[in-house]
Design a protein around this motif. Sequence first.
Motif, PDB file in Angstrom:
ATOM      1  N   GLU A  43       0.880  -1.158   0.000  1.00 25.98           N
ATOM      2  CA  GLU A  43       0.000   0.000   0.000  1.00 25.98           C
ATOM      3  C   GLU A  43       0.923   1.214   0.000  1.00 25.98           C
ATOM      4  O   GLU A  43       1.632   1.459   0.976  1.00 25.98           O
ATOM      5  N   VAL A  44       0.930   1.946  -1.113  1.00 25.74           N
ATOM      6  CA  VAL A  44       1.926   2.992  -1.345  1.00 25.74           C
ATOM      7  C   VAL A  44       1.365   4.373  -1.024  1.00 25.74           C
ATOM      8  O   VAL A  44       0.231   4.694  -1.382  1.00 25.74           O
ATOM      9  N   TYR A  45       2.196   5.170  -0.349  1.00 23.14           N
ATOM     10  CA  TYR A  45       1.877   6.551  -0.005  1.00 23.14           C
ATOM     11  C   TYR A  45       2.949   7.453  -0.595  1.00 23.14           C
ATOM     12  O   TYR A  45       4.139   7.129  -0.542  1.00 23.14           O
ATOM     13  N   LEU A  46       2.536   8.579  -1.145  1.00 22.44           N
ATOM     14  CA  LEU A  46       3.471   9.564  -1.683  1.00 22.44           C
ATOM     15  C   LEU A  46       4.167  10.272  -0.526  1.00 22.44           C
ATOM     16  O   LEU A  46       3.540  10.641   0.461  1.00 22.44           O
ATOM     17  N   ALA A  47       5.483  10.451  -0.665  1.00 23.86           N
ATOM     18  CA  ALA A  47       6.253  11.141   0.373  1.00 23.86           C
ATOM     19  C   ALA A  47       7.293  12.041  -0.289  1.00 23.86           C
ATOM     20  O   ALA A  47       7.785  11.735  -1.373  1.00 23.86           O
ATOM     21  N   SER A  48       7.625  13.135   0.363  1.00 19.39           N
ATOM     22  CA  SER A  48       8.644  14.048  -0.158  1.00 19.39           C
ATOM     23  C   SER A  48      10.028  13.434   0.032  1.00 19.39           C
ATOM     24  O   SER A  48      10.231  12.524   0.837  1.00 19.39           O
ATOM     25  N   SER A  49      10.984  13.973  -0.697  1.00 16.72           N
ATOM     26  CA  SER A  49      12.370  13.538  -0.572  1.00 16.72           C
ATOM     27  C   SER A  49      12.858  13.705   0.861  1.00 16.72           C
ATOM     28  O   SER A  49      13.517  12.827   1.426  1.00 16.72           O
ATOM     29  N   LYS A  50      12.520  14.841   1.465  1.00 19.99           N
ATOM     30  CA  LYS A  50      12.930  15.109   2.846  1.00 19.99           C
ATOM     31  C   LYS A  50      12.319  14.088   3.800  1.00 19.99           C
ATOM     32  O   LYS A  50      12.996  13.592   4.713  1.00 19.99           O
ATOM     33  N   SER A  51      11.049  13.769   3.603  1.00 19.58           N
ATOM     34  CA  SER A  51      10.382  12.791   4.468  1.00 19.58           C
ATOM     35  C   SER A  51      11.026  11.410   4.351  1.00 19.58           C
ATOM     36  O   SER A  51      11.213  10.721   5.359  1.00 19.58           O
ATOM     37  N   ILE A  52      11.371  11.017   3.128  1.00 18.23           N
ATOM     38  CA  ILE A  52      12.028   9.725   2.919  1.00 18.23           C
ATOM     39  C   ILE A  52      13.375   9.710   3.638  1.00 18.23           C
ATOM     40  O   ILE A  52      13.726   8.746   4.318  1.00 18.23           O
TER      41      ILE A  52
END
Length: 76
Positions: A43-52
């Motif tokens: 189950e995929v969620y979009l995340a920012s580069s900073k969050s990753i």
Amino acid sequence: TTYRFVAFGVKESKLLVAMETPDDFQAQEAVTFIAKRKGLIPEVYLASSKSISLASSYFMAPRINILPVLPSSTWI
């Protein structure tokens, strides 16, 4: 190739994954492969580069100290 994603949990039969580029087909294949090895559906969620980056440092840095005390069934 480096894929920017972090598996951050399991809910029911789903592997919860934060991805920087969820439309990247090769990254999707990698996530699906990992999930299937665990018998889960991604189950995929979009995340920012900073969050990753933050999540990676959070989940990976303490792993050396935490994993030995957690049951192996909780490892992702």
